[in-house]
Design an enzyme around this catalytic site. Structure first.
Site, short mmCIF file in Angstrom:
data_model
loop_
_atom_site.label_atom_id
_atom_site.label_comp_id
_atom_site.label_asym_id
_atom_site.label_seq_id
_atom_site.Cartn_x
_atom_site.Cartn_y
_atom_site.Cartn_z
N LYS A 13 0.84 -1.22 0.00
CA LYS A 13 0.00 0.00 0.00
C LYS A 13 0.87 1.27 0.00
CE LYS A 13 -3.60 -2.66 2.20
NZ LYS A 13 -4.80 -2.66 2.99
N GLU A 98 -9.98 -0.88 -1.59
CA GLU A 98 -9.67 0.54 -1.31
C GLU A 98 -9.82 1.36 -2.59
OE1 GLU A 98 -5.89 -0.16 0.60
OE2 GLU A 98 -6.95 -1.07 2.28
N GLU A 168 -11.31 -10.88 -0.82
CA GLU A 168 -10.96 -10.05 0.34
C GLU A 168 -12.23 -9.42 0.93
OE1 GLU A 168 -6.61 -8.72 0.17
OE2 GLU A 168 -7.77 -7.28 -0.97
N GLY A 174 -7.37 -4.92 7.13
CA GLY A 174 -6.75 -3.95 8.03
C GLY A 174 -7.49 -3.79 9.35
N SER A 214 -6.45 -9.42 6.94
CA SER A 214 -5.80 -9.66 8.23
C SER A 214 -5.14 -11.05 8.32
CB SER A 214 -6.79 -9.46 9.37
OG SER A 214 -7.27 -8.12 9.37
C1 PEP Z 1 -5.14 -5.98 1.67
O1 PEP Z 1 -5.09 -4.79 1.70
O2 PEP Z 1 -5.19 -6.55 0.58
C2 PEP Z 1 -5.16 -6.71 2.94
C3 PEP Z 1 -5.57 -7.94 2.92
O3 PEP Z 1 -4.75 -6.02 4.07
P1 PEP Z 1 -4.57 -6.63 5.56
O4 PEP Z 1 -3.78 -7.91 5.42
O5 PEP Z 1 -3.82 -5.58 6.30
O6 PEP Z 1 -5.93 -6.87 6.11
#
Ligand code: PEP
Length: 252
Positions: A13, A98, A168, A174, A214
């Site tokens: 990111k 995002e 996801e 996050g 996560s």
């Molecule tokens: C992501 O942004 O693709 C993601 C899975 O973030 P995190 O592992 O921090 O939840």
């Protein structure tokens, strides 16, 4: 036992300046020498040049976090696919939640990027996932299937080997909340059923589907042992070599 090779990808990111990115990449290259899975890291655009030099000749694939849906031209602030290729990028993450939620990217817009990537022979990690409200309304499967159908519209069956899907759930990104192994596997299975409907069962069986949200060293082994989970797209835990490599080492 599936023939799909597991695939662990790190999405950095908007973190790391060039020097920090290069040193994190160097640790990951060193620690992934004997990895049995595919390993990818996606630094911010500004560090791609430095990280490219570090991963060259290693088994770590260089990824980008986004790209323009146009090949070139008057698009202030955008990054083209040729610019990414020029820096040694082999895969681009498209449709991240995002980008969908904060920057308003629609299924149709994401589809136009995937089409360009296929035309220009760039691998893609295509992200899908439902919000908390959608899950609570019992609409997770419907939303994710729709995102898959719309995102892959007019993509030829023969191009699918260049696409990885990342499931996801937005509420798990996050937040420290991970989908249970069973919940994640159920949605992965729905994605495979959707792929069977739009393409065929053999295509669905071959498609690599990552889980993201996560993922940490503590939960990676269980998630990666599920039948339909073929890897992980990792955000927060990919910013520390030790944690990311611990996840890589959980993969088969
Ligand atoms: C992501 O942004 O693709 C993601 C899975 O973030 P995190 O592992 O921090 O939840």
């Amino acid at each position: 036992m599936s023939s799909r090779k597991q695939y662990i990808a790190g999405n950095w990111k908007m973190n790391k300046l060039s020097a920090e990115a290069a040193s994190l990449a160097a640790e990951i290259v060193k620690g992934s020498k004997n990895a049995s899975c595919r390993v990818m890291i996606a630094p911010p655009f500004t560090s791609l040049g430095e990280v490219s030099k570090v991963v060259k000749g290693s088994n770590v694939i260089l990824g980008a976090q986004n790209m323009s849906n146009e090949k070139s031209g008057a698009h202030t602030g955008e990054i083209s696919i040729d610019m990414l290729k020029d820096l040694g990028v082999g895969v681009v993450i498209l449709g991240h939640s995002e980008r969908r939620i904060i920057y308003g990217e629609t299924d149709q817009f994401i589809n136009s990027k995937i089409k360009l990537a296929m035309k220009e022979k760039m691998e893609v990690i295509f992200c899908v996932g439902e919000t908390l409200e959608e899950r609570e309304a019992g609409k997770a499967s419907e939303i994710v299937s729709k995102q898959v159908i719309n995102g892959l519209k007019d993509i030829a069956k023969t191009d699918l080997s260049m696409i990885t899907i990342a499931y996801e759930p937005v509420w798990a990104i996050g937040t420290g909340k991970t989908a249970t192994d069973k919940d994640a596997d159920d949605v992965h299975s729905i994605i495979r059923k959707t792929l069977t409907k739009i393409y065929s069962a053999d295509v669905a069986e071959k498609m690599v589907i990552q889980y993201g949200g996560s993922v940490k060293p503590e939960n990676a082994a269980k998630l990666l042992s599920m039948e339909n989970i073929d890897g992980a797209l990792v955000g927060g835990a990919s910013l520390k070599a030790e944690q990311f490599l611990a996840i890589v080492n959980c993969a088969k």
